[in-house]
Design an enzyme around this catalytic site. Structure first.
Site, mmCIF file in Angstrom:
data_model
loop_
_atom_site.group_PDB
_atom_site.id
_atom_site.type_symbol
_atom_site.label_atom_id
_atom_site.label_comp_id
_atom_site.label_asym_id
_atom_site.label_seq_id
_atom_site.Cartn_x
_atom_site.Cartn_y
_atom_site.Cartn_z
ATOM 1 N N ASP A 19 -1.887 1.910 32.731
ATOM 2 C CA ASP A 19 -2.968 1.367 31.918
ATOM 3 C C ASP A 19 -4.207 1.090 32.760
ATOM 4 O O ASP A 19 -5.299 0.902 32.225
ATOM 5 C CB ASP A 19 -2.533 0.053 31.258
ATOM 6 C CG ASP A 19 -1.530 0.243 30.129
ATOM 7 O OD1 ASP A 19 -1.255 1.395 29.759
ATOM 8 O OD2 ASP A 19 -1.023 -0.784 29.619
ATOM 9 N N LYS B 133 5.147 11.973 19.498
ATOM 10 C CA LYS B 133 5.709 10.664 19.173
ATOM 11 C C LYS B 133 6.622 10.791 17.956
ATOM 12 O O LYS B 133 6.191 11.175 16.882
ATOM 13 C CB LYS B 133 4.579 9.671 18.882
ATOM 14 C CG LYS B 133 5.032 8.290 18.447
ATOM 15 C CD LYS B 133 5.851 7.604 19.518
ATOM 16 C CE LYS B 133 5.068 7.342 20.775
ATOM 17 N NZ LYS B 133 5.832 6.598 21.799
ATOM 18 N N GLU C 199 -3.221 10.337 28.793
ATOM 19 C CA GLU C 199 -1.955 10.474 28.076
ATOM 20 C C GLU C 199 -2.190 10.109 26.617
ATOM 21 O O GLU C 199 -2.789 9.067 26.322
ATOM 22 C CB GLU C 199 -0.892 9.555 28.697
ATOM 23 C CG GLU C 199 0.505 9.700 28.103
ATOM 24 C CD GLU C 199 0.793 8.686 27.005
ATOM 25 O OE1 GLU C 199 1.823 8.847 26.318
ATOM 26 O OE2 GLU C 199 -0.001 7.741 26.820
ATOM 27 N N ASP D 210 -0.599 10.250 22.358
ATOM 28 C CA ASP D 210 0.556 10.339 21.471
ATOM 29 C C ASP D 210 0.120 10.999 20.177
ATOM 30 O O ASP D 210 -0.845 10.547 19.538
ATOM 31 C CB ASP D 210 1.101 8.943 21.162
ATOM 32 C CG ASP D 210 1.499 8.193 22.415
ATOM 33 O OD1 ASP D 210 2.626 8.407 22.884
ATOM 34 O OD2 ASP D 210 0.679 7.387 22.918
ATOM 35 N N HIS E 91 -0.286 5.572 19.101
ATOM 36 C CA HIS E 91 1.021 5.358 19.719
ATOM 37 C C HIS E 91 2.087 4.918 18.729
ATOM 38 O O HIS E 91 3.132 5.550 18.601
ATOM 39 C CB HIS E 91 0.925 4.330 20.844
ATOM 40 C CG HIS E 91 2.255 4.016 21.455
ATOM 41 N ND1 HIS E 91 3.051 2.969 21.012
ATOM 42 C CD2 HIS E 91 2.956 4.616 22.447
ATOM 43 C CE1 HIS E 91 4.170 2.943 21.705
ATOM 44 N NE2 HIS E 91 4.137 3.936 22.584
ATOM 45 N N HIS F 16 -2.773 5.978 30.817
ATOM 46 C CA HIS F 16 -1.848 5.782 29.704
ATOM 47 C C HIS F 16 -2.594 5.334 28.449
ATOM 48 O O HIS F 16 -3.201 4.259 28.420
ATOM 49 C CB HIS F 16 -0.821 4.713 30.116
ATOM 50 C CG HIS F 16 0.233 4.441 29.119
ATOM 51 N ND1 HIS F 16 0.402 3.195 28.551
ATOM 52 C CD2 HIS F 16 1.204 5.226 28.598
ATOM 53 C CE1 HIS F 16 1.438 3.221 27.718
ATOM 54 N NE2 HIS F 16 1.935 4.449 27.741
ATOM 55 N N ARG F 17 -2.570 6.190 27.433
ATOM 56 C CA ARG F 17 -3.321 5.949 26.186
ATOM 57 C C ARG F 17 -4.804 5.722 26.475
ATOM 58 O O ARG F 17 -5.480 4.944 25.788
ATOM 59 C CB ARG F 17 -2.746 4.769 25.399
ATOM 60 C CG ARG F 17 -1.241 4.837 25.174
ATOM 61 C CD ARG F 17 -0.715 3.610 24.447
ATOM 62 N NE ARG F 17 0.701 3.408 24.717
ATOM 63 C CZ ARG F 17 1.393 2.308 24.407
ATOM 64 N NH1 ARG F 17 0.785 1.301 23.786
ATOM 65 N NH2 ARG F 17 2.672 2.201 24.693
ATOM 66 N N GLU G 98 2.155 13.530 24.368
ATOM 67 C CA GLU G 98 3.482 13.097 23.933
ATOM 68 C C GLU G 98 3.634 13.328 22.430
ATOM 69 O O GLU G 98 2.788 12.882 21.647
ATOM 70 C CB GLU G 98 3.734 11.621 24.239
ATOM 71 C CG GLU G 98 5.112 11.166 23.754
ATOM 72 C CD GLU G 98 5.441 9.717 24.046
ATOM 73 O OE1 GLU G 98 6.392 9.205 23.433
ATOM 74 O OE2 GLU G 98 4.744 9.101 24.876
#
Length: 278
Positions: free
Chosen positions: A267, A144, A68, A70, A83, A41-42, A142
């Site tokens: 994370d 955003k 992942e 954004d 993000h 995640h990120r 994603e």
């Protein structure tokens, strides 16, 4: 019949014509954990500054299946990876992403807040991420707040086409958003790329809602707080997959394993695969 349901039908037919021994061999034995995709995640945001090259490189080193990201757009039209819709939390700057030029965004320090060793990490361009990581790790993209950036769907599509990622052979590109209309649009623009819908609302877990998602999406990606066996079974029954977020504890990861989701967005990639320690 939608393309999503056609895919499901094709899978079912392939199983019917596969050797029976092969089918049974693929069934997990009792007590064996289902294989899930490990989505950083990120980047490996628990250990490195989120949405930076340092974080994404660490995720690759930890053998995550996907990173992942954004995607948003600068004031002068460049696609960037960050993000929040403002730069205040994760950089030394202030202001809305969409009000700052690409040069202004790139000049910000996006790493020092996580530790002195990350000083000078910058906000990456979307193009930079595609060039650096495609073929090395899957990319969960994603969009955003796409409602803030009219036309961003077409721009993301063009960037993926430029890198020949509009027809991924291994389904290692996925596009997701909380904005369902945007995802319907992306499904039309990139019919060969898996589409995901993000939600934290139980209103989106009803049979009717899931059937609507199945008309254009391949993934339903709920926050882990609303994941139940019934939801996972309902999504799977419609030929879609479940990727849940955001795991920041071993307990949350273990719960999602028990629920038999298809991907865990975390994370901490080592919570999903203990072999992937920093």
């Amino acid at each position: 019949m939608s393309r999503k349901l056609l895919i499901g039908t094709g899978v079912a037919l392939s199983l019917l014509i596969s050797p029976i021994s092969q089918v049974f061999a693929e069934e997990p034995t009792k007590g064996e954990r289902k294989q899930v995709d490990n989505v950083a995640h990120r980047g490996a945001a628990g250990y490195a500054p989120e949405s930076t090259i340092a974080g994404f490189d660490l995720a690759v080193d930890m053998k995550a299946d996907y990173i992942e990201i954004d995607v948003q757009r600068s004031e002068d039209g460049e696609l960037v990876v960050i993000h929040d819709t403002t730069v205040d939390r994760t950089t030394d700057g202030t202001g809305k992403v969409g009000d700052l030029t690409f040069e202004q965004l790139k000049s910000l320090d996006a790493g020092s807040w996580k530790g002195e060793q990350f000083a000078g990490e910058s906000i990456p361009a979307f193009e930079e991420i595609l060039e650096r990581y495609h073929g090395k790790v899957g990319i969960l993209i994603e969009l955003k707040a796409p409602e803030l950036y009219p036309g961003i769907e077409e721009e993301v599509t063009e960037a993926l086409k430029d890198h020949h990622l509009d027809k991924p052979q291994n389904e290692k590109i996925i596009i997701q958003s909380f904005n369902f209309e945007s995802m319907k649009k992306m499904n039309g623009l990139l019919p060969h790329v898996p589409i995901g819908v993000l939600t934290y609302s139980r209103a989106h877990t009803t049979t009717e809602a899931l059937q609507e998602f199945a008309s254009y999406a391949d993934w339903v990606n709920p926050s882990y707080g609303i994941v139940t066996e019934e939801l996972v079974d309902g999504v799977h029954s419609l030929g879609m997959q479940v990727g849940s977020w955001t795991v920041r504890s071993q307990e949350a990861a273990d719960f999602l394993f028990e629920m038999e989701v298809d991907a865990i967005i975390t994370d901490y990639p080592d919570y999903v695969d203990p072999g992937n320690e920093e």
